[in-house]
Every structure is written in structure tokens, then in C-alpha cells.
Motif scaffolding. Structure first.
Motif, PDB file in Angstrom:
ATOM      1  N   SER A 115      26.629 -27.176  -6.649  1.00 32.80           N
ATOM      2  CA  SER A 115      27.988 -27.681  -6.770  1.00 32.80           C
ATOM      3  C   SER A 115      28.819 -26.771  -7.658  1.00 32.80           C
ATOM      4  CB  SER A 115      27.988 -29.100  -7.326  1.00 32.80           C
ATOM      5  OG  SER A 115      27.471 -29.116  -8.644  1.00 32.80           O
ATOM      6  N   GLY A 116      30.136 -26.961  -7.619  1.00 31.43           N
ATOM      7  CA  GLY A 116      31.020 -26.133  -8.422  1.00 31.43           C
ATOM      8  C   GLY A 116      32.473 -26.419  -8.096  1.00 31.43           C
ATOM      9  N   PRO A 117      33.402 -25.826  -8.850  1.00 29.22           N
ATOM     10  CA  PRO A 117      34.823 -26.088  -8.625  1.00 29.22           C
ATOM     11  C   PRO A 117      35.309 -25.470  -7.320  1.00 29.22           C
ATOM     12  CG  PRO A 117      34.546 -24.335 -10.229  1.00 29.22           C
ATOM     13  CD  PRO A 117      33.181 -24.888  -9.964  1.00 29.22           C
ATOM     14  N   PRO A 118      36.357 -26.047  -6.706  1.00 28.17           N
ATOM     15  CA  PRO A 118      36.891 -25.493  -5.454  1.00 28.17           C
ATOM     16  C   PRO A 118      37.552 -24.144  -5.680  1.00 28.17           C
ATOM     17  CG  PRO A 118      38.298 -27.259  -6.270  1.00 28.17           C
ATOM     18  CD  PRO A 118      37.087 -27.252  -7.140  1.00 28.17           C
ATOM     19  N   LEU A 119      37.590 -23.341  -4.612  1.00 26.63           N
ATOM     20  CA  LEU A 119      38.190 -22.008  -4.667  1.00 26.63           C
ATOM     21  C   LEU A 119      39.295 -21.895  -3.614  1.00 26.63           C
ATOM     22  CD1 LEU A 119      34.958 -19.794  -4.803  1.00 26.63           C
ATOM     23  CD2 LEU A 119      36.444 -20.372  -6.714  1.00 26.63           C
ATOM     24  N   TRP A 120      40.479 -21.452  -4.034  1.00 22.76           N
ATOM     25  CA  TRP A 120      41.529 -21.132  -3.072  1.00 22.76           C
ATOM     26  C   TRP A 120      41.186 -19.828  -2.347  1.00 22.76           C
ATOM     27  CZ3 TRP A 120      45.478 -24.049  -1.473  1.00 22.76           C
ATOM     28  CH2 TRP A 120      45.950 -25.084  -2.291  1.00 22.76           C
ATOM     29  N   ARG A 165      25.854 -21.207  -3.910  1.00 24.44           N
ATOM     30  CA  ARG A 165      27.246 -21.605  -4.004  1.00 24.44           C
ATOM     31  C   ARG A 165      28.143 -20.391  -4.174  1.00 24.44           C
ATOM     32  NH1 ARG A 165      29.912 -22.653  -9.039  1.00 24.44           N
ATOM     33  NH2 ARG A 165      28.710 -22.117 -10.892  1.00 24.44           N
ATOM     34  N   PRO A 166      29.371 -20.453  -3.659  1.00 22.66           N
ATOM     35  CA  PRO A 166      30.319 -19.352  -3.847  1.00 22.66           C
ATOM     36  C   PRO A 166      30.858 -19.340  -5.271  1.00 22.66           C
ATOM     37  CG  PRO A 166      31.344 -21.121  -2.605  1.00 22.66           C
ATOM     38  CD  PRO A 166      29.919 -21.511  -2.792  1.00 22.66           C
ATOM     39  N   VAL A 167      30.968 -18.144  -5.843  1.00 22.27           N
ATOM     40  CA  VAL A 167      31.472 -18.031  -7.209  1.00 22.27           C
ATOM     41  C   VAL A 167      32.778 -17.249  -7.282  1.00 22.27           C
ATOM     42  CG1 VAL A 167      29.233 -18.303  -8.312  1.00 22.27           C
ATOM     43  CG2 VAL A 167      29.976 -16.020  -7.614  1.00 22.27           C
ATOM     44  N   SER A 168      33.084 -16.447  -6.250  1.00 21.88           N
ATOM     45  CA  SER A 168      34.340 -15.700  -6.263  1.00 21.88           C
ATOM     46  C   SER A 168      34.573 -15.073  -4.899  1.00 21.88           C
ATOM     47  CB  SER A 168      34.326 -14.602  -7.343  1.00 21.88           C
ATOM     48  OG  SER A 168      33.388 -13.608  -7.019  1.00 21.88           O
ATOM     49  N   TRP A 169      35.821 -14.643  -4.681  1.00 22.54           N
ATOM     50  CA  TRP A 169      36.162 -13.867  -3.493  1.00 22.54           C
ATOM     51  C   TRP A 169      36.054 -12.388  -3.822  1.00 22.54           C
ATOM     52  CZ3 TRP A 169      37.416 -15.758   1.335  1.00 22.54           C
ATOM     53  CH2 TRP A 169      37.652 -17.136   1.430  1.00 22.54           C
TER      54      TRP A 169
END
Length: 758
Positions: free
Chosen positions: A351-356, A399-403
Motif C-alpha cells: 500500500s501507499g499514497p496515490p500518485l498523479w 508498489r509504485p514509488v515514482s514516475w
């Protein structure tokens, strides 16, 4: 330690430090000229655990050329801590360097917030030219700031009367919105100040206690801080758009009612927890923002529609905090759910915060599915215009951490120690993850930061202090970027090695054994066992100077310098017995096995064994001195453990306290802790059991203030020397201390004489 706090600290289990290619590292070795002191521990430069809005160890600039992180060290002369915002160069080739200090702040700590810092939530703007951060104003109130790295000019973005908790700016650094603690205007704070209240009153305290102490009042004070208000900022005016009290039913929850306990509604306590996951990120175009947690009591989630979230594997607490992600229209302040489904945030790895997305047209979010109620939560991409959901297809613990810079590639963290990427294909779907690469040697206490080209984390070893380290996934090379503590090379450290035993015939157990700096084979030494409070992760081999996470009382290397054998004991697995009578029994059995093994190996004097625990491990300490067959020569209980945790937090009975033969020092942080410890110490004194209290009125649970640490660590060393070695410090300033301890020794001797005569 509370169960909630234990869950927060259940971070990624670290991997064994290996194969780091370091550049001329100055590490602590046996070549030093002297042993460790308390002042060394206070002066040590430490890396702040989390500095970004998503709790990473560092912020990486938009252009990838620079990173910012925060360090802190104690300043005894001023009795405060010195926090420094530092930057490092990430341009190839990566190399060790002197980090640049761009901002310095003095901050003694916050009694009610043990992880408080004057520099948090770092974000880069305009490539590597501007940093924004959450700081403290002249009155100590948290506010948002912008820092020009070229000129050093600092601009205060918010001037809110109460503490700002999160904030959002556009690409130019203009403030768009923020969340802040709400003023206590519900009347209960006034009653606490001006009237009398019963501790069981539901209108004042949201949930009751089964034992009498000051803790409900403390909980109430902390919960006032948990109320958050969310504002949009335009034309110099702040518009209130959401108050977290909207999430609460007006009537107090009756948690004894099974239907209420299962209902996904928030109470005051749940709001306090969700506040720690609060985010308010803006789309790149600044037209929309996300709001989490977003839950309105008048629009409840329906349990029957979210079968997975309401399934038996979720406990009642988890079911009550089903929150959605909201989408804010910046122009109007209108909020609507991103999806009519909760976004659970309690899985540590996935889990983690949403990313635009970089174009602001979609959001990547961890969520349940509105149309598939029984499915497990997953990472998906949600199109803002159509609300179309496209799963990313990630495996568990990823989980995704950055673009990445191309705007179409997501950087993934897998189980906290590996990194991969996925790419959006032409049809809008997502490719399979690339082969993951592993960055060996990072300490998982610090969450890594990554941008697709570099991974930043912290590396250390048992006798090598932490430094910021970069890992290049392309070359699979790791470079230690900093050398923050060259002065520690002057110190002789006790030999520190992993130590193993079996907690029961089938289960291995371990910790770290620290030998005295002048260790002589064949000599038996006094032993101090330092109980870990589930902060020493399996597989982790951290720098053991004082404590892991908590920095009072556990004087690890300082005791080695004083001729003690020290066992820093990893906590045994408690998943199957937590909150049952078997929990403390497992600790007792484990302790008796390891002490017996050390005795068989001829390393310790079994008549000179001490034990110390902090927080929940303080409870283990109390349980051990009551129930263990080990005749502990002394014990220290730091800020916890003065009641029977697994039986409704009841006070220990006189029968239980009568079994104590060990002198116990209680180190109490704050008034609540003093009341709590004092009740047990008073009964011990009545029963002729020696008890001492060292009181810190303004200390947080894990205290960082230099003078507090000096007294806590120094008094702990004195306590062990007095009871385990029969030694006293000749310092005249300590005459009263030793006079009192000699009185306690006389009490113990009288009690032992009476016992032997029966």
C-alpha cells in the motif's frame, strides 16, 4: 507500545548487508584510543528517518541531479538538537562527498510527538533550484516554507494559528492548499481546564478504560491534535473545504455492540490513526487535488458491497477505518470520491499514497474494486474523466514509488529491497514488470527513495555508523555518499557479533552480543540484557551504539566500555500469542534459555545479570522480575510495563509483586508515566521491594532531548555498575543518588534475610 504503534513499526524486514562498494569509508574500528561515552552518543550525527510526504529518507530533484535529506545531533550546551537540511550531488560519477548544509534549525523535541522534526515533507521544485518543507515558526507552530537554494532566501507560505500537517504547492511554489489541526472548539477542552470530569464520561472520552490511571486524559489531549481541517488557498484567503470530524457519527460508538464494531465508521481514535496517512497532492496543472482520508458519516460505505474489506482476516479496528480517496476541484472546492471503494493503507509493502500521472489525467491508487467486492485490493490507474480502472497487474508486495522522467514508466519497489519498472503501452494497459534488481546493504529502518535512475537509502553495519548511500540499478553499484561521523573512528568499540540460540527446541532465536572492549577469554562478565521492542528487524544488522529507534537508557557500547557483556536481544515472534498470557511466557522461556546458554559457554556470571526494556518491553521486564527463575541483580523499566498487559491492563497484585527480588529503576516520561509507574513502585516499597523512579516531566516516549538522554543513559550505567559490579562513581554531584541506592540495598538485604529465615 500500543498495538497501533507496533503496526506502524512493522516495516520491511531488512536484507543482510552485503557487497556494497564503498569509497574510502571512515568507520568505527578497534583502532580507536578510548571507549564510548554518553557524550559520544549525544554528539553523533543521525539521519532523519523520513523527510518526504511519503516518508522517504530523501527527496530527489526533478532533474535527478540532486537529493536532499535531514540530519540531527544533540547540543548539550544548549540542551537542544541541531537539525540540518543537506543536499548531495547525484550527477555521475557518483562519489563520496561533503554534503552541503543549506538550512539549520534548533529543535529540542515535542513531548506529544516522538518523531517531530523542524524539517519535514521536502519537495523539489524547478529542477533543483527550490525546496519546500514543513517547518516551525517562531512560536514552534508547524508551517509551510519555501527555500531558494541559490540565494538561501526562505519564505513562509502559511501563517495558520494551528499546526499545519500537510500542504501542496504548484510547480512555481505557489501555495494551493493545506491541512491543519483544528482548534479545540467542541467544549470538552474547556471542561478539562475549568471543570471536573469522570474518566468514564463518554462525552469527554471516546472510549473507556478498564483500569484507573491518567491515560484517558492523555489520550484525549492527543486526539484534539488529530482533528484536521483541509483548506484551499486562493488570492491570499484560506477556504475550509473539509473537516475530519465530518467523518464521525454524532453519537459515541458503542464498541461492545458487534454490529457497531464491524461497521466501517470512524471514531475519534480511528481519526487519530488516519491522520498519519493524510495526503493532499495536486495534479501537475494545479486544477485538482486528492484528499485522503475522505469519508463522510452521512455517506457510509456498505459492508455488503465490500466483502473483502469486511472479511474475517480484517480485525474490527481495520474495518472501522475504510476511507476513500477524494478528488477536489480547486476552482470550486467541491469534493467527490475518486472511486466508491476504500483505499486501505495498512499493508506495509504494497500500500501507499496515490500518485498523479505527469499529465494530470489519471491517478495511480491502491484500492478495492467497486464492481468486484470480494477481490483483494490492488494498484490501478484511474482515468479522471471517465473513472475507467486499469489494473497495473502487480504482484503482492510490489508498489509504485515514482514516475520516471519519460512520463510513461512507473518505478516499483518490491518487498522494500528490490526495484523494477512497468511501462504504459499504446493501448493504455501496462507491461509486465522488468526483471527486478536488488540493492543490497540498505537498512530498512529508512525507506528508500528512487526515481528510476538511482536508489537512495541508508547503509550501516554493527560498528559502522549510518550514511546516505546511492545504488545505481544500471551498474548494480552502491556508493556511500557521505561520511557523517568521522569522529567515531577514535572510539574502541566492543566486539559485536550475531548471537544465536533456540527459543524452544524447534525455533531459532537471535540477537547481538557485545563483548567488553578489553575482553579476556575465560573470564565471566556481568551481563546486561537489553530487550528490543520489535524495532530490531529480522535480518537487520544495524549500527549498535545505543538503542535501535529509542535513544534513552539502552547504553549498549557505553556498557561495553565499562566492562559489561551486553546482549541486545531481538524480540521473538509474537504473532500467534500477542495479547494473550502466552506472550510474556514466551519472553520468559526465551530469556531463560539464552542466559543459560551464555552461562554454559562461560561468558557470564549468572549471579550478575540485569535486564532492561522500553515501552512494551518494559512490560516484559516487569513480568520477568516477577515470574522468571533467573535471579536478576537489577532491572530498568523505561516508560512502560507497570501493569499486566494481557489481562485488561490490570495492576499487578501484591502476590505477584511479592515475588520480586530485583531492584527496579522506573524511567518515567511525562506525568502519565509517573502515575503509572508510581503505582507499582509504591506497592513495591510497601512490600520492601527496592524501587527507584527517574522522572522526565517533558520527555516524549522515545526522548531525544540531549539533557534527558545524558541523565537517562548516565543513570542507567550508574545503576548497572552499582548493582552488578558494586561500583560507585566518586563524582560529588552523585552523592545523594548513591546514598539513596545504599538505602535500597539495605531494604533488599532485610527482605532477603526474612525470606531465608522462613
Amino acid at each position: 507500545m500500543s498495538l497501533v504503534k507496533r503496526a506502524w513499526q512493522c516495516r520491511a524486514r531488512a536484507w543482510v548487508a552485503a557487497s556494497l562498494l564503498f569509497v574510502s569509508v571512515a568507520s568505527a574500528t578497534d583502532t580507536g584510543s578510548r571507549g564510548a561515552t554518553v557524550q559520544d552518543a549525544i554528539n553523533m550525527v543521525r539521519i532523519q528517518y523520513a523527510v518526504t510526504p511519503d516518508d522517504k529518507v530523501a527527496a530527489i530533484s526533478d532533474d535527478g541531479t540532486q537529493a536532499a535529506f535531514v540530519t540531527w545531533r544533540g547540543d548539550l550546551a544548549r540542551n537542544t538538537n541541531v537539525y540540518e537540511l543537506r543536499t548531495v550531488d547525484l550527477r555521475p560519477p557518483l562519489k563520496q562527498q561533503s554534503s552541503r548544509v543549506v538550512l539549520t534549525r534548533l529543535f529540542p523535541g515535542d513531548q506529544l510527538d516522538q518523531v517531530a522534526s523542524p524539517i519535514q515533507q521536502l519537495r523539489y521544485l524547478k529542477g533543483n533550484k527550490v525546496l519546500t518543507y514543513l517547518g516551525r515558526d517562531a512560536a514552534g507552530v508547524a508551517q509551510a516554507y519555501r527555500l531558494d537554494l541559490a540565494t538561501g532566501e526562505e519564505t513562509q507560505l502559511t501563517k495558520h494559528p494551528t499546526a499545519v500537517r500537510t500542504f501542496t504547492v504548484d510547480a512555481d511554489g505557489k501555495l494551493l492548499g493545506f491541512s491543519a489541526i483544528a482548534s479545540a472548539d467542541d467544549g470538552t477542552a474547556k471542561r478539562l481546564e475549568e471543570d471536573g470530569v469522570f474518566l468514564w464520561e463518554p462525552g469527554v472520552f471516546s472510549f473507556g478504560q478498564t483500569f484507573f490511571s491518567a491515560s484517558p486524559a492523555l489520550i484525549r489531549l492527543k486526539q484534539v491534535d488529530a482533528v484536521r481541517q483541509f483548506f484551499l488557498t486562493a488570492n491570499g484567503r484560506d477556504q475550509l473545504i473539509f473537516d475530519s470530524r465530518q467523518s464521525r457519527p454524532k453519537a459515541p460508538l458503542d464498541m461492545k455492540d458487534p454490529k457497531v464494531a464491524r461497521a466501517p465508521s470512524q471514531s475519534l481514535a480511528e481519526d487519530a490513526v488516519l491522520g498519519h496517512f493524510s495526503v493532499m497532492p495536486a495534479a501537475p496543472n494545479g486544477r485538482q487535488m486528492l484528499l485522503y482520508p475522505y469519508l463522510v458519516a452521512e455517506q457510509p460505505l456498505h459492508p455488503e458491497r465490500y466483502a473483502y474489506y469486511m472479511s474475517s482476516h480484517m480485525n474490527e479496528f481495520g474495518r472501522r477505518i475504510a476511507a476513500r480517496v477524494g478528488v477536489i476541484d480547486v476552482a470550486t472546492g467541491k469534493i467527490e470520491p475518486l472511486l466508491d471503494a476504500p483505499s486501505p493503507q495498512f499493508e506495509r509493502y504494497e500500500s501507499g499514497p496515490p500518485l498523479w500521472s505527469p499529465d494530470g489525467k489519471s491517478v495511480v491508487v491502491y484500492t478495492l474494486f467497486p464492481d468486484r467486492p470480494a477481490d483483494a485490493p490492488a494498484w490501478v490507474e484511474v482515468d479522471l474523466a471517465t473513472r475507467r480502472i486499469v489494473p497495473l497487474g502487480l504482484a503482492k508486495d510490489a508498489r509504485p514509488v515514482s514516475w520516471a522522467a519519460d512520463g510513461r514508466t512507473l518505478v516499483l519497489s518490491i518487498n522494500g529491497d528490490s526495484f523494477s519498472q512497468i511501462r504504459r503501452t499504446g493501448d493504455g494497459k501496462w507491461s509486465r514488470p522488468t526483471q527486478p534488481g536488488r540493492a543490497n546493504g540498505f537498512n530498512a529502518d529508512w525507506s528508500v527513495a528512487a526515481n528510476g535512475k538511482v536508489v537512495l537509502g541508508v547503509s550501516d553495519a554493527l560498528r559502522t555508523p549510518p550514511d546516505l548511500t546511492a545504488y545505481d540499478p544500471a551498474t548494480k553499484r552502491s556508493i556511500r555518499l557521505t561520511d557523517l561521523n568521522p569522529q567515531l573512528a577514535e572510539i574502541r568499540f566492543g566486539e559485536t557479533t550475531a548471537y544465536h540460540w533456540r527459543s524452544k527446541p524447534t525455533d531459532p532465536a537471535d540477537g547481538f552480543l557485545v563483548k567488553p572492549i578489553d575482553y579476556q577469554p575465560g573470564k565471566r562478565y556481568p551481563l546486561v540484557v537489553l530487550l528490543d521492542d520489535n524495532t530490531l528487524r529480522f535480518g537487520n544488522a544495524p549500527f549498535l551504539f545505543d538503542g535501535v529507534w529509542q535513544l534513552s537508557s539502552h547504553a549498549t557500547q557505553m556498557l561495553a566500555a565499562q566492562g559489561f557483556m551486553v546482549l541486545y536481544k531481538r524480540e521473538a515472534s509474537m504473532r500467534d500469542v500477542i495479547e494473550t498470557p502466552a506472550e510474556a511466557e514466551r519472553v520468559r522461556e526465551d530469556m531463560e534459555r539464552v542466559v543459560a546458554q551464555l552461562d554454559r559457554e562461560g561468558l557470564i556470571d549468572p549471579a550478575r545479570v540485569g535486564v532492561s526494556g522500553w515501552s512494551r518491553a518494559g512490560y516484559y521486564t516487569s513480568y520477568l522480575v516477577i515470574h522468571s527463575s533467573i535471579k536478576f541483580a537489577a532491572a530498568i523499566n523505561t516508560d512502560g510495563g507497570a501493569s499486566e498487559y494481557t489481562n485488561g491492563m490490570r495492576a499487578f497484585t501484591d502476590k505477584e509483586l511479592s515475588q520480586i527480588r530485583t531492584p527496579v529503576m522506573f524511567q518515567s516520561h511525562g506525568l502519565w508515566s509517573l502515575v503509572y509507574h508510581g503505582a507499582m513502585a509504591d506497592r513495591m516499597n510497601q512490600l520492601d521491594r527496592p524501587a527507584e523512579i527517574l522522572y522526565f516531566e517533558t520527555a516524549s516516549h522515545t526522548t531525544t532531548r540531549p539533557q534527558h538522554r545524558l541523565r537517562s543513559l548516565g543513570s542507567s550505567i550508574d545503576w548497572w555498575r552499582f548493582w552488578l559490579k558494586g561500583e560507585e562513581d566518586p563524582d560529588p554531584a552523585k552523592a545523594a543518588q548513591y546514598s539513596h541506592w545504599r538505602e535500597l540495598r539495605a531494604v533488599q538485604e532485610r527482605q532477603l534475610e526474612r525470606s531465608s529465615s522462613r
